[in-house]
Structures are given as C-alpha cells and as structure tokens.
Design a protein around this motif. Structure first.
Motif: not given
Length: 354
Positions: A271-275
């Motif tokens: 999820v961190a990669e998406f954001t």
C-alpha cells in the motif's frame, strides 16, 4: 487480515456488501472450497491447480458514495466487480444488495435487478455501430419494453446531462473517444440505476480526455448522488474521485480507507508503494498537519478542517501568520503554520497527524 479505516461512523445505509467472497477458477472449485469451508491458503489452491481470483473479500459500499477498488493488473479488481454484479458467479461467500441476498436471486430476478437497478460502464465503450447516439442511449429502455416516445425523451435528458446535445443523430464512428464514452455513460444512466459499476471506464482515453471525463463524473455525481463502484489501477485517479478506496493484491483486499487514511497509515509496504509518489497536498487536509490552537488563533484566517492543503497552499506560504482550522460547526480546533505546509510541499513533512 484487511485493515479497515477508523473514525466517525458513516450514517448512510449500506447499499451493497460482500463478506468472505471467493471466486476460484479451476476444476471442481466450488466443491473444493465448500469441503474446506473456505479455509484455504494460496498453497492449497496451487496444489489443487486452482486460481483464487478473488479471495475472502469483504466490503461495504454506502449509499451515495464513490467506492473505488484499485490494484495492479491481475490483482482481481475486475473479477470482484463482476462478482458484485453477478456477471460471473462467486464460488462462495455472501453478497447483499439493499439488504437482499443477491446470491439467492433467481436468474429472472437477477435480470430484472440488472435492467432496473444496476448501471455498468466498461473500458471498451461497446456502442452498437449501426445505431446513432440517441438510439444507443435509448437501447436499454427498448430492452425494458418502454415505448418509443418515453424512451427517446429520457435518452435526450441523459444526452443533455453528459453535454452531447446536438449529436443525437451521429453514429459512434463519427465521435471522438471521449464522446463515445459519454454515450456509454448516458446509456448506463438511462435506466436510472440505484448502483453504478464502472470498470476502468477512462483507461483507454488520452490523458487530457481522461481528466476531462473524471471532471465530468464528479459533476454528474454532484447532481445525481449515485452509489458508485469504480475500478482503476491509477492511484491519482482514485484519490481524485474516491470517498473510500479498497486496495487489492493477489485477489485479496489489503486495506480499505479514505485516500487520506491510506496515505497517512498504509497497512503494508504494498500500500505504501501506491501512495509513495502521490502529491500529498492534494490528499491531506488541514486537520492532518495542524498544531494546537494558540490564543491568537481566532484572529487568523480560517480554513475548514477537511480542506485539502492544495486549496490554500499558495496563500499560506506567503502568510506572516498561521491559518486557524475550524470544524464543521465553525469552532477553532487548531492552526496550520506556513512552515508545516512548506515542509509538506518540499517532502519534509511526511510525519503528519492521523
């Protein structure tokens, strides 16, 4: 385990929900899942030569919200939306629409629900090439058996709603990609659906047209207040449109939350990669970066707690004083300093208040 958002409870009723929903492809998939009561791992599926396209998905979509499901190609998002509309049959789980068991609906009942309560728009416009704009938009009403005068009157209303008035007699080949997609949107709205499924409807469009269609969707939603399930792989698109976002990976829903919650508190590195590269000023609100109010706060310019930083960044960076932050009732609950906004814009202000 899915990480769900925390905070105030949304008072709007649940329009659509699923619980422990599975879609497994392969020989005897249903029997395999029922025998194990849905308690299987990826390794179990691999050994049985089965593919878990959707794995134990649970979510609730509330009336009038734009709920976005996103993930990379192959994450299961399009399969999920087809399960939610029963375009494909889930292998097991629970699926409720307006408090009704959608998996228990007969084929005829399901046809009626799709015809009268569901609208669908997909990446490929699927317009009928031999019909003009008016006829394409009126087509689902023809299927419903509505008379010509009534269906054309409603079709003209939808054509006007999507700003295509004057093009009623044109054929799909005479329209641009963006215009064709508007026809698809008008056609899906002609049945006055209670819930609207959009599966990557803008991904085939050029960037400028895509942004125009996003703005068009937001304009339509401000007027129609539809319940929308929107599929995308583009996080920028998601944060622009969404009330809430569900992020999927390998068939599983990893995290559900508002764009701000996902940016502030990613549940996993995925999820961190998406954001990671998102413009945080477009996502984060004044409340996220505010400090405690001072005795002078009441004399400062006031911004709403939910106001995105991008909406007042240009003014505050040149301001000699902080901005006061007010809640929905107008009470001062904090203040935002120019330095906090400058740090955020420069990439320094990454540790912000949840």
């Amino acid at each position: 385990m899915i990480k769900h958002e925390t905070g105030a409870v949304d008072p709007r009723p649940v329009k659509l929900s699923c619980r422990n929903l599975w879609k497994v492809f392969g020989p005897n998939a249903r029997a395999f899942m029922e025998e194990r009561k849905g308690q299987v791992t990826g390794a179990d599926l691999d050994r049985a030569h089965l593919v878990g396209a959707v794995r134990s998905a649970s979510l609730e979509v509330r009336e009038g919200e734009i709920f976005i499901v996103m993930g990379l190609s192959g994450s299961g998002k399009s399969t999920l939306v087809r399960c939610l509309s029963r375009l494909i049959e889930p292998t097991m789980g629970e699926l409720m629409f307006d408090g009704r068991d959608l998996l228990g609906a007969s084929e005829q009942e399901l046809i009626e629900i799709r015809r009268h309560k569901m609208g669908m728009v997909f990446q490929h416009f699927a317009l009928l090439p031999h019909l003009n704009v008016l006829e394409n938009v009126a087509f689902p009403l023809f299927i419903q058996g509505i008379g010509r005068e009534e269906r054309e009157a409603r079709a003209r209303q939808m054509i006007d709603l999507v700003s295509l008035t004057g093009r009623e007699q044109r054929f799909p080949s005479e329209l641009s990609g963006g215009q064709q997609q508007r026809v698809g949107i008008a056609r899906s709205l002609a049945v006055e659906p209670e819930i609207w499924f959009l599966d990557e409807p803008f991904s085939a469009l050029d960037p400028l047209i895509r942004r125009e269609m996003q703005s068009e969707l937001m304009r339509l939603q401000s007027v129609l207040k539809k319940t929308i399930v929107f599929i995308t792989h583009d996080f920028d698109e998601a944060i622009r449109l969404a009330d809430r976002i569900a992020i999927m990976k390998d068939g599983e829903i990893i995290q559900i939350g508002t764009p701000e919650q996902l940016v502030l508190n990613p549940a996993t590195e995925y999820v961190a990669e998406f954001t990671r590269d998102v413009n945080r000023a477009k996502v984060l609100s004044a409340q996220s970066v505010m400090a405690e109010p001072s005795t002078a706060s009441s004399s400062y310019r006031t911004v709403e707690a939910r106001a995105k930083i991008i909406t007042f960044a240009a003014e505050i960076v040149d301001s000699p004083t902080p901005f006061a932050v007010a809640d929905a009732k107008g009470a001062i609950i904090g203040e935002v300093s120019p330095r906090a906004v400058i740090d955020l814009l420069s990439g320094k202000g990454l540790e912000v208040r949840a």
